[in-house]
Design an enzyme around this catalytic site. Structure first.
Site, PDB file in Angstrom:
ATOM      1  N   HIS A  97      16.079   6.096  -2.525  1.00  0.00           N
ATOM      2  CA  HIS A  97      15.381   4.891  -3.001  1.00  0.00           C
ATOM      3  C   HIS A  97      16.088   3.626  -2.520  1.00  0.00           C
ATOM      4  O   HIS A  97      15.436   2.697  -2.017  1.00  0.00           O
ATOM      5  CB  HIS A  97      15.313   4.892  -4.530  1.00  0.00           C
ATOM      6  CG  HIS A  97      14.712   3.637  -5.094  1.00  0.00           C
ATOM      7  ND1 HIS A  97      13.369   3.360  -5.046  1.00  0.00           N
ATOM      8  CD2 HIS A  97      15.301   2.555  -5.693  1.00  0.00           C
ATOM      9  CE1 HIS A  97      13.136   2.183  -5.597  1.00  0.00           C
ATOM     10  NE2 HIS A  97      14.287   1.677  -5.993  1.00  0.00           N
ATOM     11  N   CYS A 127      12.291 -11.789  -6.845  1.00  0.00           N
ATOM     12  CA  CYS A 127      11.024 -12.124  -7.508  1.00  0.00           C
ATOM     13  C   CYS A 127      10.143 -10.887  -7.678  1.00  0.00           C
ATOM     14  O   CYS A 127       9.268 -10.852  -8.537  1.00  0.00           O
ATOM     15  CB  CYS A 127      10.281 -13.195  -6.722  1.00  0.00           C
ATOM     16  SG  CYS A 127       9.951 -12.739  -5.000  1.00  0.00           S
TER      17      CYS A 127
END
Length: 422
Positions: A97, A50
């Site tokens: 990352h 989400c």
């Protein structure tokens, strides 16, 4: 050996954009195969939650614009609009990352643990789609290992940073075994829904949801396997409730000192843990004066949350160092692996030359040559053959003026400059 991570998240894109770029679970396998077939990518994985949608790829000659164009086309978006909120990390930065994401360092709630499970699911789906090869597999395994180290060696995920989670965590401190406890939840809004979810995850024995309207209470109760009652039923339910958490929009208190006092007598003064998350308060402050009642207000919980956020931020600094170390170690191992194929080929060539000279030496012995002559010829022939190709290449490199390559050769063969002089 190069990697690329491209995506959008809660920091760079609005909910509307994130919804449009999200992949449903049913889309993922097909999307991965399309990504690899319509771009020059050999390996790919997609993480879609989400709060983020990210593509992880084995880069090689792959350009970021190529991947961005595919993502825009797949979701029927303008590539220019997508470019304004997309980020790209390449090489070492892509590795770091991924490790930050898996460790909860890039999450909306710092240190939240769900993201690691979501990343493991992304890896499993990519394997199912057949789009993960040796390079991304190594990266994912290193990412999981680093995230585990962060969880083990820091307190980044230990302390609750939401009011709902803090309430349940406090309940666990008072009742060591929630499997034997009953919770009475007053209200049916978002906060109570989160509390119910956390209680269920902790294995609470029974949940009762009390609300002004039974229909709303029943909807929430159905989701979590709870029992729904009206607010007027609270006095009866209090008798069996070890935990009471309230969050309504009522302007007047719902639970008074007298009702709790009567319930405690029937419970033979078995303790009740109460949390009043509502503003204005749902539980009369005087209830906290009763023995065997542990009453916390929303302000108490905010203090816990703020303190825990500070704790997580301190842990995050250590976690960032662990991620940096994990990324550096992974890239070092990857660079070492890059030499394996060259070393293998060089060894095979040397072994072939050795076998040729050995066979020649054996023929000389069979023809009656002395052992001394055979050994001398073997040593001379093997030395000449091993040095032939490097000698030719070094002369060519020198003629081309590639003196930096000569310096590398000197380092490769571990030659001291003094050794080359007469």
């Amino acid at each position: 050996m190069a990697f690329l991570a491209l995506g959008i998240n809660h920091k760079t894109a609005s909910v509307d954009v994130r919804e449009r770029v999200a992949f449903t679970p049913e889309q993922l396998v097909e999307a991965l195969r399309l990504l690899c077939s319509r771009t020059s990518s050999r390996e790919a994985a997609i993480l879609s939650t989400c709060n983020r949608s990210e593509l992880y790829l084995d880069q090689e000659s792959l350009a970021a614009d190529e991947v961005l164009q595919w993502l825009a086309d797949y979701h029927h978006l303008s590539v220019d609009d997508l470019r304004t909120c997309a980020y790209v990390h390449q090489g070492d930065l892509a590795v770091r990352h991924m490790m930050r994401v898996a460790s909860g360092l890039d999450s909306m709630v710092l240190g939240e643990p769900q993201i690691l499970g979501q990343m493991k699911s992304a890896y499993a789906v990519a394997r199912e789609a057949g789009t993960v090869g040796p390079m991304l597999s190594r990266l994912f395994q290193a990412t999981f290992s680093t995230a585990k180290t962060v969880r083990t060696d820091t307190a980044i995920g230990e302390n609750p940073v939401s009011v709902a989670f803090a309430a349940v965590s406090l309940a666990k401190q008072i009742f060591a075994d929630l499997h034997r406890s009953q919770a009475l939840l007053i209200g049916a809004g978002e906060t109570i829904s989160l509390v119910a979810r956390h209680l269920r995850d902790q294995g609470i024995k029974r949940i009762v949801v009390a609300n002004r309207t039974l229909e709303r209470a029943s909807l929430l109760a159905e989701e979590f396997g709870a029992h729904a009652v009206l607010l007027s039923d609270i006095p009866q339910e209090l008798v069996n409730s070890d935990i009471v958490i309230s969050s309504t929009a009522s302007q007047l208190p719902i639970l008074g000192k007298g009702a709790v006092e009567r319930a405690l007598k029937q419970r033979k003064h078995k303790p009740i843990f109460m949390v009043d998350i509502a503003v204005p308060r749902d539980i009369e402050p005087e209830v906290g004066e009763l023995d065997d009642v542990y009453l916390y207000t929303v302000d108490d919980l905010h203090e816990v949350v703020e303190e825990n956020l500070k704790s997580r931020q301190g842990a995050a600094q250590v976690a960032e160092e662990l991620v940096a170390s994990g990324a550096d170690d992974f890239m070092l191992r990857l660079r070492e692996l890059a030499a394996v194929d060259v070393l293998k080929a060089y060894r095979q060539q040397a072994e072939r030359l050795r076998d040729e000279e050995l066979a020649r030496a054996q023929r000389m012995l069979a023809n009656g040559a002395s052992a001394e002559d055979v050994l001398a010829q073997l040593a001379r022939g093997l030395t000449n053959k091993l040095l032939h190709a490097p000698s030719v290449q070094l002369k060519k490199i020198s003629a081309d003026g590639r003196f930096e390559a000569l310096a590398v050769a000197q380092e490769l063969f571990a030659l001291d400059e003094g050794e080359s002089k007469p």
